[in-house]
Design a protein around this motif. Structure first.
Motif, PDB file in Angstrom:
ATOM      1  N   PRO A 183       0.831  -1.224   0.000  1.00  0.00           N
ATOM      2  CA  PRO A 183       0.000   0.000   0.000  1.00  0.00           C
ATOM      3  C   PRO A 183       0.857   1.261   0.000  1.00  0.00           C
ATOM      4  O   PRO A 183       1.844   1.360   0.727  1.00  0.00           O
ATOM      5  CB  PRO A 183      -0.795  -0.138   1.306  1.00  0.00           C
ATOM      6  N   GLY A 184       0.463   2.192  -0.863  1.00  0.00           N
ATOM      7  CA  GLY A 184       1.215   3.444  -0.968  1.00  0.00           C
ATOM      8  C   GLY A 184       2.305   3.410  -2.013  1.00  0.00           C
ATOM      9  O   GLY A 184       2.846   4.454  -2.386  1.00  0.00           O
ATOM     10  N   SER A 185       2.630   2.207  -2.525  1.00  0.00           N
ATOM     11  CA  SER A 185       3.663   2.099  -3.547  1.00  0.00           C
ATOM     12  C   SER A 185       3.126   2.623  -4.873  1.00  0.00           C
ATOM     13  O   SER A 185       1.940   2.517  -5.180  1.00  0.00           O
ATOM     14  CB  SER A 185       4.103   0.645  -3.712  1.00  0.00           C
ATOM     15  N   SER A 186       4.009   3.195  -5.674  1.00  0.00           N
ATOM     16  CA  SER A 186       3.611   3.698  -6.994  1.00  0.00           C
ATOM     17  C   SER A 186       3.636   2.602  -8.052  1.00  0.00           C
ATOM     18  O   SER A 186       3.258   2.849  -9.202  1.00  0.00           O
ATOM     19  CB  SER A 186       4.555   4.835  -7.417  1.00  0.00           C
ATOM     20  N   ASP A 187       4.050   1.392  -7.693  1.00  0.00           N
ATOM     21  CA  ASP A 187       4.151   0.290  -8.653  1.00  0.00           C
ATOM     22  C   ASP A 187       2.785  -0.379  -8.805  1.00  0.00           C
ATOM     23  O   ASP A 187       2.410  -1.257  -8.025  1.00  0.00           O
ATOM     24  CB  ASP A 187       5.187  -0.719  -8.191  1.00  0.00           C
ATOM     25  N   LYS A 188       2.027   0.049  -9.818  1.00  0.00           N
ATOM     26  CA  LYS A 188       0.681  -0.511 -10.038  1.00  0.00           C
ATOM     27  C   LYS A 188       0.745  -1.960 -10.510  1.00  0.00           C
ATOM     28  O   LYS A 188      -0.223  -2.695 -10.390  1.00  0.00           O
ATOM     29  CB  LYS A 188      -0.067   0.337 -11.076  1.00  0.00           C
ATOM     30  N   GLY A 189       1.880  -2.373 -11.070  1.00  0.00           N
ATOM     31  CA  GLY A 189       2.009  -3.725 -11.589  1.00  0.00           C
ATOM     32  C   GLY A 189       1.988  -4.791 -10.504  1.00  0.00           C
ATOM     33  O   GLY A 189       1.848  -5.979 -10.813  1.00  0.00           O
ATOM     34  N   GLU A 190       2.115  -4.406  -9.246  1.00  0.00           N
ATOM     35  CA  GLU A 190       2.078  -5.375  -8.161  1.00  0.00           C
ATOM     36  C   GLU A 190       0.651  -5.645  -7.691  1.00  0.00           C
ATOM     37  O   GLU A 190       0.408  -6.612  -6.964  1.00  0.00           O
ATOM     38  CB  GLU A 190       2.915  -4.886  -6.978  1.00  0.00           C
ATOM     39  N   ARG A 191      -0.286  -4.814  -8.079  1.00  0.00           N
ATOM     40  CA  ARG A 191      -1.656  -4.968  -7.608  1.00  0.00           C
ATOM     41  C   ARG A 191      -2.396  -6.040  -8.409  1.00  0.00           C
ATOM     42  O   ARG A 191      -2.137  -6.235  -9.592  1.00  0.00           O
ATOM     43  CB  ARG A 191      -2.404  -3.631  -7.711  1.00  0.00           C
ATOM     44  N   LYS A 192      -3.333  -6.709  -7.738  1.00  0.00           N
ATOM     45  CA  LYS A 192      -4.135  -7.755  -8.369  1.00  0.00           C
ATOM     46  C   LYS A 192      -5.593  -7.568  -7.994  1.00  0.00           C
ATOM     47  O   LYS A 192      -5.909  -6.928  -6.994  1.00  0.00           O
ATOM     48  CB  LYS A 192      -3.669  -9.143  -7.912  1.00  0.00           C
ATOM     49  N   THR A 193      -6.464  -8.135  -8.818  1.00  0.00           N
ATOM     50  CA  THR A 193      -7.881  -8.180  -8.456  1.00  0.00           C
ATOM     51  C   THR A 193      -8.324  -9.635  -8.416  1.00  0.00           C
ATOM     52  O   THR A 193      -7.830 -10.476  -9.180  1.00  0.00           O
ATOM     53  CB  THR A 193      -8.764  -7.403  -9.449  1.00  0.00           C
ATOM     54  N   ARG A 194      -9.273  -9.920  -7.521  1.00  0.00           N
ATOM     55  CA  ARG A 194      -9.799 -11.282  -7.401  1.00  0.00           C
ATOM     56  C   ARG A 194     -11.319 -11.233  -7.297  1.00  0.00           C
ATOM     57  O   ARG A 194     -11.880 -10.314  -6.700  1.00  0.00           O
ATOM     58  CB  ARG A 194      -9.224 -11.990  -6.168  1.00  0.00           C
ATOM     59  N   GLN A 195     -11.957 -12.242  -7.882  1.00  0.00           N
ATOM     60  CA  GLN A 195     -13.405 -12.366  -7.801  1.00  0.00           C
ATOM     61  C   GLN A 195     -13.792 -13.829  -7.981  1.00  0.00           C
ATOM     62  O   GLN A 195     -13.228 -14.526  -8.829  1.00  0.00           O
ATOM     63  CB  GLN A 195     -14.096 -11.518  -8.880  1.00  0.00           C
ATOM     64  N   TRP A 196     -14.764 -14.291  -7.207  1.00  0.00           N
ATOM     65  CA  TRP A 196     -15.346 -15.615  -7.389  1.00  0.00           C
ATOM     66  C   TRP A 196     -16.552 -15.506  -8.315  1.00  0.00           C
ATOM     67  O   TRP A 196     -17.373 -14.586  -8.177  1.00  0.00           O
ATOM     68  CB  TRP A 196     -15.778 -16.211  -6.049  1.00  0.00           C
ATOM     69  N   ILE A 197     -16.684 -16.433  -9.257  1.00  0.00           N
ATOM     70  CA  ILE A 197     -17.778 -16.406 -10.230  1.00  0.00           C
ATOM     71  C   ILE A 197     -18.288 -17.817 -10.489  1.00  0.00           C
ATOM     72  O   ILE A 197     -17.551 -18.795 -10.310  1.00  0.00           O
ATOM     73  CB  ILE A 197     -17.322 -15.788 -11.580  1.00  0.00           C
ATOM     74  N   ARG A 198     -19.547 -17.918 -10.935  1.00  0.00           N
ATOM     75  CA  ARG A 198     -20.096 -19.199 -11.389  1.00  0.00           C
ATOM     76  C   ARG A 198     -21.335 -18.927 -12.229  1.00  0.00           C
ATOM     77  O   ARG A 198     -22.038 -17.919 -12.028  1.00  0.00           O
ATOM     78  CB  ARG A 198     -20.457 -20.115 -10.207  1.00  0.00           C
ATOM     79  N   ALA A 199     -21.609 -19.811 -13.165  1.00  0.00           N
ATOM     80  CA  ALA A 199     -22.812 -19.690 -13.984  1.00  0.00           C
ATOM     81  C   ALA A 199     -24.033 -19.996 -13.125  1.00  0.00           C
ATOM     82  O   ALA A 199     -23.992 -20.869 -12.256  1.00  0.00           O
ATOM     83  CB  ALA A 199     -22.748 -20.651 -15.169  1.00  0.00           C
ATOM     84  N   ARG A 200     -25.111 -19.281 -13.383  1.00  0.00           N
ATOM     85  CA  ARG A 200     -26.361 -19.560 -12.666  1.00  0.00           C
ATOM     86  C   ARG A 200     -26.977 -20.859 -13.219  1.00  0.00           C
ATOM     87  O   ARG A 200     -26.829 -21.186 -14.393  1.00  0.00           O
ATOM     88  CB  ARG A 200     -27.343 -18.408 -12.847  1.00  0.00           C
ATOM     89  N   GLY A 201     -27.693 -21.556 -12.360  1.00  0.00           N
ATOM     90  CA  GLY A 201     -28.346 -22.780 -12.787  1.00  0.00           C
ATOM     91  C   GLY A 201     -27.360 -23.918 -12.956  1.00  0.00           C
ATOM     92  O   GLY A 201     -26.219 -23.861 -12.499  1.00  0.00           O
ATOM     93  N   LYS A 202     -27.803 -24.951 -13.646  1.00  0.00           N
ATOM     94  CA  LYS A 202     -26.990 -26.146 -13.863  1.00  0.00           C
ATOM     95  C   LYS A 202     -26.774 -26.345 -15.350  1.00  0.00           C
ATOM     96  O   LYS A 202     -27.724 -26.486 -16.126  1.00  0.00           O
ATOM     97  CB  LYS A 202     -27.698 -27.377 -13.276  1.00  0.00           C
ATOM     98  N   ILE A 203     -25.505 -26.312 -15.775  1.00  0.00           N
ATOM     99  CA  ILE A 203     -25.174 -26.504 -17.187  1.00  0.00           C
ATOM    100  C   ILE A 203     -25.390 -27.969 -17.560  1.00  0.00           C
ATOM    101  O   ILE A 203     -24.849 -28.873 -16.916  1.00  0.00           O
ATOM    102  CB  ILE A 203     -23.731 -26.056 -17.473  1.00  0.00           C
ATOM    103  N   SER A 204     -26.165 -28.184 -18.625  1.00  0.00           N
ATOM    104  CA  SER A 204     -26.548 -29.551 -18.999  1.00  0.00           C
ATOM    105  C   SER A 204     -25.876 -30.036 -20.279  1.00  0.00           C
ATOM    106  O   SER A 204     -26.023 -31.198 -20.648  1.00  0.00           O
ATOM    107  CB  SER A 204     -28.074 -29.634 -19.183  1.00  0.00           C
ATOM    108  N   GLY A 205     -25.139 -29.163 -20.966  1.00  0.00           N
ATOM    109  CA  GLY A 205     -24.613 -29.494 -22.284  1.00  0.00           C
ATOM    110  C   GLY A 205     -23.252 -30.135 -22.320  1.00  0.00           C
ATOM    111  O   GLY A 205     -22.608 -30.174 -23.378  1.00  0.00           O
ATOM    112  N   GLY A 206     -22.751 -30.623 -21.178  1.00  0.00           N
ATOM    113  CA  GLY A 206     -21.483 -31.326 -21.162  1.00  0.00           C
ATOM    114  C   GLY A 206     -20.274 -30.400 -21.227  1.00  0.00           C
ATOM    115  O   GLY A 206     -20.381 -29.182 -21.057  1.00  0.00           O
ATOM    116  N   THR A 207     -19.110 -30.994 -21.495  1.00  0.00           N
ATOM    117  CA  THR A 207     -17.851 -30.258 -21.483  1.00  0.00           C
ATOM    118  C   THR A 207     -17.866 -29.067 -22.429  1.00  0.00           C
ATOM    119  O   THR A 207     -17.385 -27.977 -22.087  1.00  0.00           O
ATOM    120  CB  THR A 207     -16.687 -31.191 -21.848  1.00  0.00           C
ATOM    121  N   ALA A 208     -18.401 -29.237 -23.634  1.00  0.00           N
ATOM    122  CA  ALA A 208     -18.419 -28.145 -24.609  1.00  0.00           C
ATOM    123  C   ALA A 208     -19.137 -26.918 -24.045  1.00  0.00           C
ATOM    124  O   ALA A 208     -18.662 -25.785 -24.181  1.00  0.00           O
ATOM    125  CB  ALA A 208     -19.096 -28.599 -25.901  1.00  0.00           C
ATOM    126  N   ALA A 209     -20.273 -27.115 -23.384  1.00  0.00           N
ATOM    127  CA  ALA A 209     -21.035 -26.000 -22.826  1.00  0.00           C
ATOM    128  C   ALA A 209     -20.284 -25.325 -21.684  1.00  0.00           C
ATOM    129  O   ALA A 209     -20.318 -24.097 -21.537  1.00  0.00           O
ATOM    130  CB  ALA A 209     -22.405 -26.483 -22.359  1.00  0.00           C
TER     131      ALA A 209
END
Length: 351
Positions: A183-209
């Motif tokens: 924190p406070g460093s000018s090196d923006k390249g050290e910063r990261k973002t994180r987020q958890w995500i998932r598709a709504r419902g249940k995917i039924s179309g197999g690996t391709a879907a």
């Protein structure tokens, strides 16, 4: 054919299939053999995000992948996808996906796909597939993988913490977290973002879907990582004008600002640079473990930027399964321009 007042699809869109996850309905493509071999079109209207120049890029990536997967044998799995965004796509026009069968080998197959509107190519991608098991036994291969951050814990299965405005998306997510190791460093390249995500419902179309769903979400908040690590103001009014907004709009801005990891109070952005233009130029996905992609289960996205300059920026993304498996690595370059000072005497636009 579709009603003449609705030109967003070439054929009349069918009702959503309740037996499929929302993302499967969104990404469905229809083969148009009457137009020629290996030509497909969007089954339903493509999404145009509010304020964006064109349709959501992730939907075009995913529908191109859907079309290409229809032209390879079932035991061939996508391992890389190299894309270029050429023109802003319109949600009011049908998209034709032209698949070229470049090569079919014993171990690898290659496809190029052009997405076209009104005869113009708006997007192009080269997709490579590998035959499952063609590399021999695991004991005969080199192997390593980046580890998922140990402090990252997936939300509970019954998570329902999204703001109401986010619940129309075919994907569910958590608030974006900005990680700043110094924190406070000018090196923006050290910063990261994180987020958890998932598709709504249940995917039924197999690996391709599942793979198409991952391709779709890989473009979400991607080049926008630059606005978060550089703390750029992105709304079409100055932070100073926030207090004068109508109460409902003020609350919407506050919610979006916080959800995207920018902080709880938009007024803290006073004095920060303002984003003028941001456009994705290219997008690459390396699928490491295609058979282990379960897009309707929690996945962690971690993004960072190794470089920005000359009006462009590069962002890299790792996508992990909730068990820590590195599913994919993505790279995107985008055009990033700051808003330039208005000429002296120019009138301020009204809200």
């Amino acid at each position: 054919m579709a009603d003449r007042t609705d030109r967003s699809t070439l054929l009349r869109p069918p009702p959503p299939d309740p037996n499929k996850a929302p993302i499967e309905n969104v990404l469905e493509v229809t083969e148009m053999a009457v137009l020629g071999p290996n030509i497909f079109t969007n089954t339903r209207k493509a999404w145009h995000p509010p304020g964006a120049r064109g349709i959501y890029g992730g939907s075009v990536i995913a529908m191109c992948l859907a079309a290409a997967q229809r032209t390879v044998a079932d035991d061939f799995l996508v391992h890389s996808c190299h894309c270029y965004f050429l023109l802003a796509g319109s949600s009011e026009q049908p998209i034709l996906f032209h698949v070229e069968q470049v090569r079919d080998g014993r171990s690898f197959a290659t496809r190029t796909v052009q997405a076209r509107q009104r005869g113009r190519c708006i997007f192009t991608t080269t997709i490579s597939f590998v035959r499952e098991g063609s590399s021999g036994s695991p004991q005969s291969q080199v192997s390593h993988s980046s580890a998922m951050p140990s402090e990252a814990v997936p939300p509970p299965d019954d998570y329902d913490g999204e703001p109401e405005m986010m619940k129309q998306s075919p994907f569910q997510g958590t608030k974006i977290e900005v990680i700043d190791p110094n924190p406070g460093s000018s090196d923006k390249g050290e910063r990261k973002t994180r987020q958890w995500i998932r598709a709504r419902g249940k995917i039924s179309g197999g690996t391709a879907a599942h793979l198409e769903a991952l391709a779709y979400v890989s473009d979400s908040y991607f080049i926008g990582t630059i606005t978060r690590i550089h703390r750029l103001w992105r709304f079409p009014f100055n932070p100073e004008a926030y207090e004068n907004l109508a109460p409902d709009l003020k609350e919407r801005v506050r919610t979006l600002h916080a959800w995207e990891g920018m902080g709880e109070d938009p007024r803290d952005m006073m004095g920060q640079p303002t984003l003028g233009m941001m456009v994705s130029l290219d997008h690459t996905i390396y699928f490491h473990e295609p058979k282990r992609v379960l897009a309707d289960e929690w996945m962690l996205t971690e993004m960072e930027s190794p470089w920005a300059g000359d009006g462009r920026a590069v962002v890299t993304q790792k996508i992990f399964a909730k068990d820590g498996t590195l599913l994919a690595t993505c790279v995107q370059e985008g055009l990033v321009r700051l808003q330039q000072p208005k000429p002296e005497g120019a009138k301020e636009s009204k809200l």
